[in-house]
Design a protein around this motif. Structure first.
Motif, mmCIF file in Angstrom:
data_model
loop_
_atom_site.group_PDB
_atom_site.id
_atom_site.type_symbol
_atom_site.label_atom_id
_atom_site.label_comp_id
_atom_site.label_asym_id
_atom_site.label_seq_id
_atom_site.Cartn_x
_atom_site.Cartn_y
_atom_site.Cartn_z
ATOM 1 N N LYS A 24 0.653 -1.111 -0.086
ATOM 2 C CA LYS A 24 0.064 0.183 0.037
ATOM 3 C C LYS A 24 0.762 1.354 0.138
ATOM 4 N N VAL A 25 1.821 1.252 0.789
ATOM 5 C CA VAL A 25 2.934 2.335 0.808
ATOM 6 C C VAL A 25 3.366 2.990 -0.683
ATOM 7 N N LYS A 26 3.650 1.720 -1.377
ATOM 8 C CA LYS A 26 4.160 1.943 -2.748
ATOM 9 C C LYS A 26 3.134 2.472 -3.774
ATOM 10 N N ARG A 27 1.819 1.832 -3.514
ATOM 11 C CA ARG A 27 0.813 2.374 -4.232
ATOM 12 C C ARG A 27 0.489 3.893 -4.088
ATOM 13 N N VAL A 28 0.298 4.324 -2.729
ATOM 14 C CA VAL A 28 0.171 5.475 -2.590
ATOM 15 C C VAL A 28 1.219 6.557 -2.787
ATOM 16 N N ILE A 29 2.611 6.182 -2.786
ATOM 17 C CA ILE A 29 3.593 7.069 -3.269
ATOM 18 C C ILE A 29 3.388 7.278 -4.869
ATOM 19 N N GLU A 30 2.867 6.472 -5.533
ATOM 20 C CA GLU A 30 2.979 6.381 -6.895
ATOM 21 C C GLU A 30 1.548 7.240 -7.316
ATOM 22 N N LYS A 31 0.690 7.790 -6.557
ATOM 23 C CA LYS A 31 0.071 8.676 -6.877
ATOM 24 C C LYS A 31 0.693 10.034 -6.973
ATOM 25 N N ALA A 32 1.684 10.342 -6.602
ATOM 26 C CA ALA A 32 2.572 11.477 -6.705
ATOM 27 C C ALA A 32 3.929 11.520 -7.572
ATOM 28 N N ALA A 33 4.444 10.309 -7.462
ATOM 29 C CA ALA A 33 5.701 9.904 -8.526
ATOM 30 C C ALA A 33 5.849 8.652 -8.709
ATOM 31 N N GLU A 34 6.542 8.106 -9.498
ATOM 32 C CA GLU A 34 6.810 6.751 -9.833
ATOM 33 C C GLU A 34 7.821 6.200 -8.780
ATOM 34 N N VAL A 35 7.857 5.037 -8.280
ATOM 35 C CA VAL A 35 8.863 4.408 -7.534
ATOM 36 C C VAL A 35 9.860 4.025 -8.200
ATOM 37 N N ASP A 36 10.966 4.355 -8.365
ATOM 38 C CA ASP A 36 12.157 4.104 -9.390
ATOM 39 C C ASP A 36 13.114 2.944 -8.902
ATOM 40 N N GLU A 37 13.290 2.819 -7.501
ATOM 41 C CA GLU A 37 13.960 1.763 -6.678
ATOM 42 C C GLU A 37 13.431 1.153 -5.728
ATOM 43 N N VAL A 38 13.310 -0.082 -5.518
ATOM 44 C CA VAL A 38 13.058 -0.692 -4.045
ATOM 45 C C VAL A 38 14.128 -1.583 -3.639
ATOM 46 N N LEU A 39 14.506 -0.945 -2.604
ATOM 47 C CA LEU A 39 15.968 -1.772 -2.286
ATOM 48 C C LEU A 39 15.826 -2.644 -0.904
ATOM 49 N N LEU A 40 16.032 -3.762 -0.934
ATOM 50 C CA LEU A 40 15.868 -4.696 0.137
ATOM 51 C C LEU A 40 17.025 -4.958 0.948
ATOM 52 N N VAL A 41 16.983 -4.566 2.286
ATOM 53 C CA VAL A 41 18.261 -4.586 3.000
ATOM 54 C C VAL A 41 18.435 -5.916 3.894
ATOM 55 N N ILE A 42 19.347 -6.641 3.622
ATOM 56 C CA ILE A 42 19.619 -8.022 4.300
ATOM 57 C C ILE A 42 20.645 -8.113 5.034
ATOM 58 N N ASP A 43 20.955 -8.484 6.329
ATOM 59 C CA ASP A 43 21.832 -8.851 7.391
ATOM 60 C C ASP A 43 22.741 -9.981 6.887
ATOM 61 N N ALA A 44 23.894 -9.924 6.387
ATOM 62 C CA ALA A 44 24.385 -10.827 5.594
ATOM 63 C C ALA A 44 24.872 -12.108 6.496
ATOM 64 N N THR A 45 24.635 -11.839 7.736
ATOM 65 C CA THR A 45 25.199 -12.604 8.789
ATOM 66 C C THR A 45 23.979 -13.802 9.026
ATOM 67 N N THR A 46 22.656 -13.534 8.567
ATOM 68 C CA THR A 46 21.594 -14.167 8.990
ATOM 69 C C THR A 46 21.776 -15.449 7.729
ATOM 70 N N GLY A 47 22.438 -15.546 7.000
ATOM 71 C CA GLY A 47 22.501 -16.541 6.016
ATOM 72 C C GLY A 47 21.332 -16.886 5.278
ATOM 73 N N GLN A 48 20.711 -18.139 5.461
ATOM 74 C CA GLN A 48 19.689 -18.916 4.686
ATOM 75 C C GLN A 48 18.282 -18.096 5.411
ATOM 76 N N ASN A 49 18.353 -17.695 6.531
ATOM 77 C CA ASN A 49 17.102 -16.783 7.176
ATOM 78 C C ASN A 49 16.844 -15.540 6.058
ATOM 79 N N GLY A 50 17.887 -14.942 5.826
ATOM 80 C CA GLY A 50 17.969 -13.730 4.924
ATOM 81 C C GLY A 50 17.527 -14.171 3.607
ATOM 82 N N LEU A 51 17.791 -15.281 3.193
ATOM 83 C CA LEU A 51 17.347 -15.646 1.720
ATOM 84 C C LEU A 51 15.761 -16.000 1.886
ATOM 85 N N THR A 52 15.187 -16.579 2.896
ATOM 86 C CA THR A 52 13.887 -16.619 3.047
ATOM 87 C C THR A 52 13.174 -15.249 3.147
#
Length: 395
Positions: free
Chosen positions: A302-330
């Motif tokens: 919903k956050v993304k849809r509401v933003i796009e009423k004003a401007a297009e979202v150009d990047e969606v960056l997912l932050v992952i803690d590398a030390t979490t290993g396979q849990n980060g992949l999930t």
């Protein structure tokens, strides 16, 4: 005798009188204290109840986005033109890359060093190859990529041998190919039709998401970009304060709202402010959420849809803690199902036990790692480069 009785009577009456006077004084004093206490209480303002922290509203219960920004809390004050000397000067992207490689190279237990030691053995028997597989899987490379890499290494060793520096050359070429240097790792920072580029930053709690937004703002300021921050993480206490502090250090405005408020409205406000200021980039920090909580994940869409009423979202960056290993992949899989992730940011990537997550998560999502963080320093965020990364592991 009569005189003695008279004296005794007078003494008793005097004692009674004294006791009565003392009693009156005590009662009067106590009453005065009570009245005074009541007066002080009446003069004190009523205590404000502590705000109740609730999950962000979602669906039909969420607030409607506003047409213009309205601040519930004051946004960050920008410095006057003569005050710029007090601001931090972020490090250049090239300087970050140099430090990134140096820090990875100092890691004595890195994935690359472990593999190189195994490949450099005098005899590469089945036990050695099993050790190589174990090293890769322990480093979270993943089963399929591990089998692919080992098969290629076996073939090349048989054909080319591993004498001298050959082992390092073969390992470097195959690791670079596995990390995939052909992926486009550039950040999309050009908005459409004169609008600012909008970057939405998502991830679970504890991955360093808000800190990453602050560090990315520093990267962009070092590139002379006009940046606006949106503090849409209204669920975590002090998240907006933390982001505003990052912004103030480099002279960047932070748009924020009430704790527990609607994240979509604040994100919308930030983008509208970015448009009004003719900003180059708007960075929106979203509420950290467990990937297992369906309601919060739906709210992210919903956050993304509401933003796009004003401007297009150009990047969606997912932050992952590398030390979490396979849990980060999930986590990455679930986020990718809810929102179109365009790039990955790996934090706490020190090249030791979990460096293989770079390979695994890219293979899983088909999305490139664009930024990596190695430490807690303000400038410990750098663009990811496949060849630089592998070289650092092998140095």
């Amino acid at each position: 005798m009569l005189n003695t009785q008279l004296v005794t009577l007078l003494t008793d009456q005097a004692l009674i009188a004294i006791i009565a006077v003392v009693a009156v004084l005590l009662v009067g004093g106590t009453a005065g204290l009570v009245v005074s206490s009541r007066r002080r209480k009446a003069e004190l303002p009523a205590a404000k109840p502590a705000p109740e922290l609730t999950e962000p509203k979602v669906g039909d219960d969420a607030e409607e986005p506003r047409d213009t920004p309205t601040w519930t809390l004051e946004d960050a004050e920008l410095p006057e033109s003569g005050a710029t000397a007090t601001l931090d000067k972020p490090e250049s992207a090239q300087g970050r890359l140099v430090r990134l490689r140096a820090r990875l190279a100092r890691s004595q237990g890195s994935l690359g060093k472990g593999l190189l030691a195994l490949l450099s053995r005098d005899t590469l028997d089945e036990e050695a190859w099993e050790d190589i597989e174990t090293t890769l899987i322990t480093a979270d490379v993943g089963v399929a990529p591990t089998q692919e890499l080992v098969e290629k290494l076996r073939t090349r060793v048989r054909v080319e041998g591993v004498s001298g520096d050959k082992a390092r050359t073969i390992l470097r070429e195959e690791l670079v190919a596995l990390v995939n240097p052909g992926l486009d790792r550039t950040l999309k920072l050009e908005g459409k039709e004169g609008q600012p580029a909008v970057v939405l930053v998502v991830g679970v709690n504890g991955t360093g998401k808000t800190t990453t937004v602050g560090k990315l703002a520093r990267v962009l300021v070092a590139e002379n970009k006009h940046v606006v921050l949106g503090a849409a993480d209204t669920f975590r206490a002090a998240a907006a304060d933390q982001l505003q502090t990052w912004g103030e250090r480099v002279g960047v405005r932070t748009v924020r709202g009430p704790e527990g408020g609607d994240p979509a409205s604040i994100a919308f406000d930030a983008v509208k402010q970015g448009i009004e200021e003719s900003a180059d980039v708007v960075l929106v920090d979203t509420a950290g959420r467990l990937h297992t909580k369906t309601g919060l994940m739906d709210e992210l869409g919903k956050v993304k849809r509401v933003i796009e009423k004003a401007a297009e979202v150009d990047e969606v960056l997912l932050v992952i803690d590398a030390t979490t290993g396979q849990n980060g992949l999930t986590q990455a899989r679930v986020f990718a199902e809810v929102i179109n992730v365009t790039g990955l940011v790996l934090t706490k990537l020190d090249g030791t036990a979990k460096g293989g997550i770079v390979i695994a998560v890219q293979r899983e999502l088909g999305v490139p790692v664009k930024l990596v963080g190695l430490g807690e320093g303000a400038d410990d965020l750098a663009p990811f480069d496949a060849e630089e990364f592998v070289d650092a592991l092998l140095d």
